[in-house]
Design an enzyme around this catalytic site. Structure first.
Site, PDB file in Angstrom:
ATOM      1  N   SER A  96       0.824  -1.206   0.000  1.00 32.24           N
ATOM      2  CA  SER A  96       0.000   0.000   0.000  1.00 32.24           C
ATOM      3  C   SER A  96       0.862   1.261   0.000  1.00 32.24           C
ATOM      4  O   SER A  96       1.717   1.430  -0.864  1.00 32.24           O
ATOM      5  CB  SER A  96      -0.960  -0.039   1.190  1.00 32.24           C
ATOM      6  N   ASP A 219     -10.202  -3.999  -5.409  1.00 34.28           N
ATOM      7  CA  ASP A 219      -9.482  -3.230  -4.392  1.00 34.28           C
ATOM      8  C   ASP A 219     -10.080  -1.833  -4.316  1.00 34.28           C
ATOM      9  O   ASP A 219      -9.902  -1.023  -5.224  1.00 34.28           O
ATOM     10  CB  ASP A 219      -7.994  -3.164  -4.750  1.00 34.28           C
ATOM     11  N   HIS A 247      -7.450  -5.472  -0.435  1.00 40.17           N
ATOM     12  CA  HIS A 247      -6.240  -4.648  -0.463  1.00 40.17           C
ATOM     13  C   HIS A 247      -5.067  -5.256   0.303  1.00 40.17           C
ATOM     14  O   HIS A 247      -3.991  -4.667   0.337  1.00 40.17           O
ATOM     15  CB  HIS A 247      -6.574  -3.270   0.129  1.00 40.17           C
TER      16      HIS A 247
END
Length: 279
Positions: A96, A219, A247
Protein backbone atom coordinates in the site's frame (compact mmCIF):
# COMPACT_ATOMS: atom_id res chain seq x y z
CA UNK A 1 24.99 -1.28 12.52
CA UNK A 2 23.39 1.68 14.26
CA UNK A 3 21.86 0.38 17.53
CA UNK A 4 19.73 3.51 17.88
CA UNK A 5 17.95 2.86 14.56
CA UNK A 6 17.75 -0.88 15.28
CA UNK A 7 15.81 -0.13 18.45
CA UNK A 8 13.89 2.88 17.16
CA UNK A 9 12.45 0.99 14.22
CA UNK A 10 12.39 -2.43 15.90
CA UNK A 11 14.52 -3.95 13.13
CA UNK A 12 14.57 -7.75 12.99
CA UNK A 13 16.87 -9.69 10.68
CA UNK A 14 16.11 -13.27 9.71
CA UNK A 15 17.03 -15.73 7.00
CA UNK A 16 20.10 -17.44 5.61
CA UNK A 17 20.66 -15.98 2.17
CA UNK A 18 22.93 -13.17 1.01
CA UNK A 19 20.32 -11.15 -0.87
CA UNK A 20 18.66 -8.53 1.35
CA UNK A 21 14.88 -8.35 1.16
CA UNK A 22 13.10 -5.53 3.03
CA UNK A 23 9.42 -5.91 3.92
CA UNK A 24 7.63 -2.63 4.67
CA UNK A 25 4.11 -2.66 6.19
CA UNK A 26 1.23 -0.50 5.07
CA UNK A 27 -0.72 2.17 6.93
CA UNK A 28 -1.49 1.38 10.57
CA UNK A 29 0.34 -1.95 10.50
CA UNK A 30 3.56 -3.41 11.86
CA UNK A 31 6.02 -5.98 10.58
CA UNK A 32 3.97 -8.94 11.83
CA UNK A 33 1.61 -8.62 8.85
CA UNK A 34 4.36 -10.17 6.70
CA UNK A 35 4.72 -13.41 8.65
CA UNK A 36 2.87 -15.62 6.12
CA UNK A 37 4.93 -14.22 3.23
CA UNK A 38 8.39 -13.36 4.56
CA UNK A 39 9.04 -16.78 6.09
CA UNK A 40 8.89 -18.34 2.62
CA UNK A 41 11.91 -16.30 1.54
CA UNK A 42 14.11 -16.90 4.59
CA UNK A 43 15.98 -19.88 3.15
CA UNK A 44 17.26 -17.88 0.18
CA UNK A 45 17.36 -14.31 1.48
CA UNK A 46 18.33 -12.07 4.36
CA UNK A 47 14.94 -10.82 5.56
CA UNK A 48 14.73 -7.30 7.00
CA UNK A 49 11.61 -6.50 9.02
CA UNK A 50 10.95 -3.14 10.69
CA UNK A 51 8.23 -0.89 12.10
CA UNK A 52 7.75 2.75 11.20
CA UNK A 53 8.16 5.07 14.17
CA UNK A 54 4.86 5.09 16.05
CA UNK A 55 3.81 1.64 14.83
CA UNK A 56 4.19 -1.81 16.37
CA UNK A 57 7.09 -2.13 18.79
CA UNK A 58 8.99 0.91 17.53
CA UNK A 59 10.17 3.57 19.96
CA UNK A 60 7.04 5.71 20.25
CA UNK A 61 9.06 8.39 22.07
CA UNK A 62 10.85 9.05 18.77
CA UNK A 63 7.61 10.08 17.09
CA UNK A 64 7.78 13.69 15.85
CA UNK A 65 4.33 14.94 14.71
CA UNK A 66 5.89 17.46 12.34
CA UNK A 67 8.28 14.97 10.73
CA UNK A 68 5.60 12.31 10.31
CA UNK A 69 2.91 14.66 9.05
CA UNK A 70 4.24 13.95 5.54
CA UNK A 71 5.36 10.82 3.73
CA UNK A 72 8.92 12.17 3.76
CA UNK A 73 9.15 11.23 7.45
CA UNK A 74 8.39 7.60 6.67
CA UNK A 75 10.70 7.71 3.65
CA UNK A 76 13.46 8.77 6.04
CA UNK A 77 12.69 5.74 8.23
CA UNK A 78 13.34 3.45 5.24
CA UNK A 79 16.55 5.31 4.37
CA UNK A 80 17.68 5.14 8.00
CA UNK A 81 17.09 1.37 8.07
CA UNK A 82 19.13 0.93 4.88
CA UNK A 83 21.95 3.10 6.23
CA UNK A 84 21.96 1.36 9.60
CA UNK A 85 22.42 -2.01 7.88
CA UNK A 86 24.60 -0.70 5.06
CA UNK A 87 22.23 -2.17 2.48
CA UNK A 88 22.91 -2.11 -1.25
CA UNK A 89 20.81 -3.53 -4.08
CA UNK A 90 18.12 -4.81 -1.71
CA UNK A 91 14.74 -6.06 -2.86
CA UNK A 92 12.10 -3.76 -1.36
CA UNK A 93 8.60 -5.18 -0.81
CA UNK A 94 6.10 -2.52 0.21
CA UNK A 95 2.38 -2.83 0.86
CA UNK A 96 0.00 0.00 0.00
CA UNK A 97 1.45 3.38 1.02
CA UNK A 98 4.78 1.66 1.70
CA UNK A 99 5.01 1.00 -2.01
CA UNK A 100 5.15 4.74 -2.59
CA UNK A 101 7.42 5.25 0.43
CA UNK A 102 9.91 2.78 -1.06
CA UNK A 103 9.59 4.39 -4.47
CA UNK A 104 10.35 7.82 -2.98
CA UNK A 105 13.29 6.39 -1.03
CA UNK A 106 14.66 4.98 -4.30
CA UNK A 107 14.65 8.46 -5.84
CA UNK A 108 17.05 9.64 -3.12
CA UNK A 109 19.14 6.47 -2.95
CA UNK A 110 18.67 4.21 -5.98
CA UNK A 111 21.80 2.29 -4.95
CA UNK A 112 19.94 0.88 -1.95
CA UNK A 113 17.53 -1.09 -4.13
CA UNK A 114 17.72 -3.60 -6.97
CA UNK A 115 13.96 -4.13 -7.26
CA UNK A 116 10.78 -2.53 -5.92
CA UNK A 117 7.80 -4.83 -5.37
CA UNK A 118 4.71 -2.70 -4.84
CA UNK A 119 1.56 -4.39 -3.51
CA UNK A 120 -1.58 -2.28 -4.01
CA UNK A 121 0.28 1.03 -4.43
CA UNK A 122 -1.30 4.39 -5.23
CA UNK A 123 0.45 7.67 -6.08
CA UNK A 124 -2.66 9.69 -5.20
CA UNK A 125 -5.88 8.58 -3.51
CA UNK A 126 -7.81 11.71 -4.48
CA UNK A 127 -9.76 12.04 -7.70
CA UNK A 128 -8.45 14.71 -10.07
CA UNK A 129 -10.98 14.34 -12.85
CA UNK A 130 -10.96 14.03 -15.75
CA UNK A 131 -7.19 13.42 -15.84
CA UNK A 132 -6.95 11.04 -12.90
CA UNK A 133 -9.16 8.73 -10.88
CA UNK A 134 -7.73 7.89 -7.45
CA UNK A 135 -10.89 6.43 -5.94
CA UNK A 136 -11.84 9.07 -3.37
CA UNK A 137 -13.28 12.56 -3.19
CA UNK A 138 -11.56 14.91 -0.75
CA UNK A 139 -14.72 15.27 1.33
CA UNK A 140 -14.90 11.49 1.78
CA UNK A 141 -11.35 11.28 3.09
CA UNK A 142 -11.83 14.27 5.40
CA UNK A 143 -14.93 12.57 6.81
CA UNK A 144 -13.06 9.29 7.26
CA UNK A 145 -10.22 10.97 9.12
CA UNK A 146 -12.60 13.05 11.26
CA UNK A 147 -14.24 9.76 12.27
CA UNK A 148 -10.90 8.75 13.78
CA UNK A 149 -11.26 11.61 16.28
CA UNK A 150 -14.91 11.01 17.10
CA UNK A 151 -15.02 7.20 17.28
CA UNK A 152 -11.66 5.56 16.77
CA UNK A 153 -12.83 2.02 17.52
CA UNK A 154 -15.77 2.44 15.15
CA UNK A 155 -13.41 3.82 12.50
CA UNK A 156 -11.05 0.86 12.96
CA UNK A 157 -13.88 -1.62 12.44
CA UNK A 158 -15.25 0.20 9.39
CA UNK A 159 -11.89 0.87 7.74
CA UNK A 160 -10.56 -2.67 8.29
CA UNK A 161 -13.65 -4.06 6.56
CA UNK A 162 -13.33 -1.54 3.72
CA UNK A 163 -9.63 -2.23 3.19
CA UNK A 164 -9.92 -6.02 3.15
CA UNK A 165 -13.16 -6.05 1.11
CA UNK A 166 -13.19 -9.81 1.53
CA UNK A 167 -16.35 -11.10 3.26
CA UNK A 168 -15.05 -14.65 3.02
CA UNK A 169 -12.08 -13.80 5.26
CA UNK A 170 -13.47 -12.00 8.33
CA UNK A 171 -10.37 -13.18 10.19
CA UNK A 172 -8.21 -10.88 8.05
CA UNK A 173 -10.46 -7.88 8.75
CA UNK A 174 -10.36 -8.68 12.48
CA UNK A 175 -6.58 -8.97 12.40
CA UNK A 176 -6.26 -5.62 10.66
CA UNK A 177 -8.74 -4.01 13.05
CA UNK A 178 -6.70 -5.22 16.03
CA UNK A 179 -3.57 -3.63 14.58
CA UNK A 180 -5.36 -0.32 14.05
CA UNK A 181 -6.68 -0.43 17.62
CA UNK A 182 -3.21 -1.09 19.04
CA UNK A 183 -1.90 2.15 17.50
CA UNK A 184 -2.12 5.51 19.26
CA UNK A 185 -5.07 7.32 17.60
CA UNK A 186 -3.11 10.58 17.35
CA UNK A 187 -0.24 8.84 15.56
CA UNK A 188 -2.65 6.90 13.34
CA UNK A 189 -4.36 10.11 12.29
CA UNK A 190 -1.03 11.75 11.39
CA UNK A 191 -0.12 8.74 9.24
CA UNK A 192 -3.59 8.74 7.63
CA UNK A 193 -3.29 12.41 6.67
CA UNK A 194 0.22 11.90 5.30
CA UNK A 195 -0.95 8.87 3.35
CA UNK A 196 -4.30 9.88 1.91
CA UNK A 197 -3.55 13.49 0.99
CA UNK A 198 -0.20 12.82 -0.68
CA UNK A 199 0.16 13.29 -4.43
CA UNK A 200 3.30 11.75 -5.90
CA UNK A 201 2.24 11.49 -9.52
CA UNK A 202 4.99 13.86 -10.65
CA UNK A 203 7.65 11.64 -9.06
CA UNK A 204 6.76 8.53 -11.05
CA UNK A 205 8.71 9.22 -14.29
CA UNK A 206 11.91 9.74 -12.28
CA UNK A 207 12.05 6.21 -10.86
CA UNK A 208 15.09 4.28 -12.10
CA UNK A 209 14.79 1.04 -10.11
CA UNK A 210 12.82 -1.75 -11.89
CA UNK A 211 9.50 -2.46 -10.20
CA UNK A 212 6.63 -4.91 -10.03
CA UNK A 213 3.12 -3.55 -9.45
CA UNK A 214 0.86 -6.18 -7.90
CA UNK A 215 -2.73 -5.18 -8.60
CA UNK A 216 -5.47 -6.81 -6.53
CA UNK A 217 -9.01 -7.53 -7.70
CA UNK A 218 -11.88 -5.49 -6.27
CA UNK A 219 -9.48 -3.23 -4.39
CA UNK A 220 -11.44 -0.25 -3.07
CA UNK A 221 -8.31 1.52 -1.79
CA UNK A 222 -6.20 1.16 -4.96
CA UNK A 223 -8.51 0.38 -7.90
CA UNK A 224 -7.22 -1.31 -11.04
CA UNK A 225 -7.16 1.97 -12.96
CA UNK A 226 -4.65 3.30 -10.39
CA UNK A 227 -2.33 0.34 -10.85
CA UNK A 228 -2.51 0.81 -14.60
CA UNK A 229 -1.75 4.52 -14.24
CA UNK A 230 1.37 3.58 -12.29
CA UNK A 231 2.45 1.02 -14.87
CA UNK A 232 2.10 3.65 -17.60
CA UNK A 233 4.11 6.30 -15.76
CA UNK A 234 6.81 4.36 -13.89
CA UNK A 235 9.74 3.39 -16.15
CA UNK A 236 10.91 -0.24 -16.02
CA UNK A 237 7.67 -1.32 -14.32
CA UNK A 238 5.73 -4.55 -14.76
CA UNK A 239 2.12 -4.98 -13.67
CA UNK A 240 0.56 -8.26 -12.65
CA UNK A 241 -3.13 -8.75 -11.93
CA UNK A 242 -3.90 -10.82 -8.86
CA UNK A 243 -6.84 -13.14 -8.30
CA UNK A 244 -6.73 -12.00 -4.67
CA UNK A 245 -9.55 -9.64 -3.74
CA UNK A 246 -9.29 -6.67 -1.40
CA UNK A 247 -6.24 -4.65 -0.46
CA UNK A 248 -4.21 -7.02 1.74
CA UNK A 249 -3.22 -10.06 -0.35
CA UNK A 250 -0.16 -10.74 1.81
CA UNK A 251 -2.61 -11.48 4.62
CA UNK A 252 -5.60 -12.94 2.76
CA UNK A 253 -3.83 -14.70 -0.14
CA UNK A 254 -0.21 -15.27 0.94
CA UNK A 255 0.37 -18.21 -1.43
CA UNK A 256 -0.47 -16.19 -4.53
CA UNK A 257 1.54 -13.23 -3.21
CA UNK A 258 4.59 -15.43 -2.65
CA UNK A 259 4.32 -17.08 -6.06
CA UNK A 260 4.01 -13.81 -7.99
CA UNK A 261 7.03 -12.34 -6.20
CA UNK A 262 9.03 -15.49 -6.93
CA UNK A 263 7.93 -15.43 -10.58
CA UNK A 264 9.05 -11.83 -10.95
CA UNK A 265 12.40 -12.28 -9.23
CA UNK A 266 13.01 -15.47 -11.18
CA UNK A 267 13.07 -13.45 -14.39
CA UNK A 268 15.90 -11.26 -13.09
CA UNK A 269 19.46 -12.40 -13.96
CA UNK A 270 21.16 -13.72 -10.83
CA UNK A 271 24.16 -11.43 -11.23
CA UNK A 272 21.80 -8.45 -10.97
CA UNK A 273 19.80 -9.62 -7.97
CA UNK A 274 22.42 -11.23 -5.77
CA UNK A 275 24.31 -8.80 -3.60
CA UNK A 276 25.60 -8.69 -0.03
CA UNK A 277 22.81 -7.99 2.44
CA UNK A 278 24.94 -5.72 4.56
CA UNK A 279 28.47 -5.38 5.79
Amino acid sequence: MNPNILNRNNINIKGNGEQAMIFAPGFGCDQTVWKSVSESFESDNQIILFDYVGMGKSDVKAFDPNKYSKLSGYVQDVIDVCLALNLKNAIFVGHSVSGMIGLLASLQHPEFFSRLILIGPSPCYLNDLPEYYGGFEKEDLIGLIDMMDKNYIGWATFFASTVTNNPGRPDVANELENRFCSTDPVIARKFAEACFFADNREDLPNVTVPSLIMQCSEDVIAPTVVGEYLSQHVPKSTITYMKATGHCPHMSHPEETIQLIRDYLGKVPSEVVLSPAYG
